[in-house]
Enzyme design. Structure first.
Site, PDB file in Angstrom:
ATOM      1  N   ALA A  62      56.094   7.565 -13.600  1.00 20.73           N
ATOM      2  CA  ALA A  62      56.228   6.236 -14.188  1.00 20.73           C
ATOM      3  C   ALA A  62      57.712   5.861 -14.260  1.00 20.73           C
ATOM      4  O   ALA A  62      58.591   6.704 -14.068  1.00 20.73           O
ATOM      5  CB  ALA A  62      55.605   6.200 -15.580  1.00 20.73           C
ATOM      6  N   GLY A 108      52.724   9.634 -13.547  1.00 19.18           N
ATOM      7  CA  GLY A 108      51.886   8.512 -13.156  1.00 19.18           C
ATOM      8  C   GLY A 108      51.522   8.528 -11.689  1.00 19.18           C
ATOM      9  O   GLY A 108      50.461   8.041 -11.293  1.00 19.18           O
ATOM     10  N   GLU A 111      48.590  10.698 -11.464  1.00 15.83           N
ATOM     11  CA  GLU A 111      47.463  10.007 -12.090  1.00 15.83           C
ATOM     12  C   GLU A 111      46.884   8.956 -11.135  1.00 15.83           C
ATOM     13  O   GLU A 111      45.662   8.770 -11.067  1.00 15.83           O
ATOM     14  CB  GLU A 111      47.905   9.378 -13.401  1.00 15.83           C
ATOM     15  CG  GLU A 111      48.156  10.422 -14.496  1.00 15.83           C
ATOM     16  CD  GLU A 111      48.758   9.837 -15.760  1.00 15.83           C
ATOM     17  OE1 GLU A 111      48.196  10.078 -16.841  1.00 15.83           O
ATOM     18  OE2 GLU A 111      49.784   9.129 -15.677  1.00 15.83           O
ATOM     19  N   GLU A 131      54.978  15.204 -18.346  1.00 15.96           N
ATOM     20  CA  GLU A 131      55.299  14.324 -19.465  1.00 15.96           C
ATOM     21  C   GLU A 131      55.771  15.065 -20.715  1.00 15.96           C
ATOM     22  O   GLU A 131      56.618  14.554 -21.470  1.00 15.96           O
ATOM     23  CB  GLU A 131      54.080  13.449 -19.820  1.00 15.96           C
ATOM     24  CG  GLU A 131      53.822  12.307 -18.861  1.00 15.96           C
ATOM     25  CD  GLU A 131      53.002  12.723 -17.649  1.00 15.96           C
ATOM     26  OE1 GLU A 131      52.579  11.833 -16.892  1.00 15.96           O
ATOM     27  OE2 GLU A 131      52.787  13.942 -17.463  1.00 15.96           O
TER      28      GLU A 131
END
Length: 258
Positions: A62, A108, A111, A131
């Site tokens: 992310a 991300g 993901e 994370e």
């Protein structure tokens, strides 16, 4: 779409994430991805989709810089909700979506890859959810999808240590289904598989994707009933008639999506 582009060739759409240097999943990338999927869902000439990243990475996570611009906890919760909704759109997309992973798929990025129906990766690629190194947790359904592929214990190990695994290890654990030697081969294999999917009847492919994900909504018995319902419906289609006739005539079927 400023953060990605797509091209269509032979019923296969290839989406390219273009957010250098790491293809971080900024709000713009997520919005563009959602808009792109909306467009592709309406295109009758598109029957399967490949997602890959431009440059060195599939997506290295992310956009942390963007995270720091959010003002309070409610904004972070909204960001997670938005990402989850878009990735759910990927997973429930009625056309097969293949992640072609090179370099790294982290945070991300992983993901997103896990929301795709199939993952193809180069052996040396790095996949992980780091994370916890930042004092946060995965927010785009990483804690929900990773255990489905590697089991709860391995998911805890990966998330808890924040240590990535290689593409080869991901293949051994079932997170990745096809391995490639390098980035070029990753994309080539992804497109070849996407083309095989594109040769099938679009409606039957959409039904199969829905049925494979039916346990998210239905019980086992409910899934069986839905399968039976769709089994009956497809026999009424022109594509079914073409497929059966082609089999009897010992030729390749030509499905038109009717």
């Amino acid at each position: 779409m400023a953060a990605l582009s797509y091209a269509v060739d032979g019923h296969v759409a290839t989406i390219t994430i273009q957010h250098p240097p790491a293809n971080a999943l900024s709000t713009q990338v997520l919005e563009d991805l959602s808009a792109c999927l909306d467009e592709l869902s309406e295109r009758q000439d598109v029957r399967s989709v490949v997602i890959h990243g431009e440059g060195r990475f599939f997506s290295a996570g992310a956009d942390i810089k963007e995270f720091t611009s959010l003002m309070d906890g409610s904004d972070y919760a909204n960001l997670a909700d938005k990402g989850q909704q878009i990735f759910e759109k990927v997973e429930s997309f009625p056309k097969p979506v293949i992640a072609a992973i090179h370099g790294a798929a982290l945070g991300g990025g992983l993901e997103l890859a896990m929301a795709c129906h199939i993952r193809i990766a180069e052996e040396s690629a790095k996949l992980g959810l780091p994370e916890l190194n930042l004092g946060i947790i995965p927010g785009f359904a990483g804690t929900q999808r990773l255990p489905k592929y590697v089991g709860t214990a391995k998911a805890l190990e990966m998330i808890g240590t924040s240590e990535p695994i290689s593409g080869k290890e991901a293949f051994e654990y079932g997170l990745v289904t096809i391995l490639a030697a390098n980035e070029e081969e990753v994309l080539q294999k992804a497109k070849e598989l996407a083309q095989k999917f594109a040769e099938k009847s679009p409606q039957t492919m959409a039904y199969v994707i829905e049925l494979l994900n039916s346990s998210k909504v239905y019980s086992y018995e409910g899934g069986l009933k839905l399968e039976g319902k769709y089994f009956g419906e497809v026999f009424q289609s022109e594509d079914a008639k073409e497929g059966i006739q082609a089999f009897l005539e010992k030729r390749k079927p030509h499905f038109k999506g009717k």
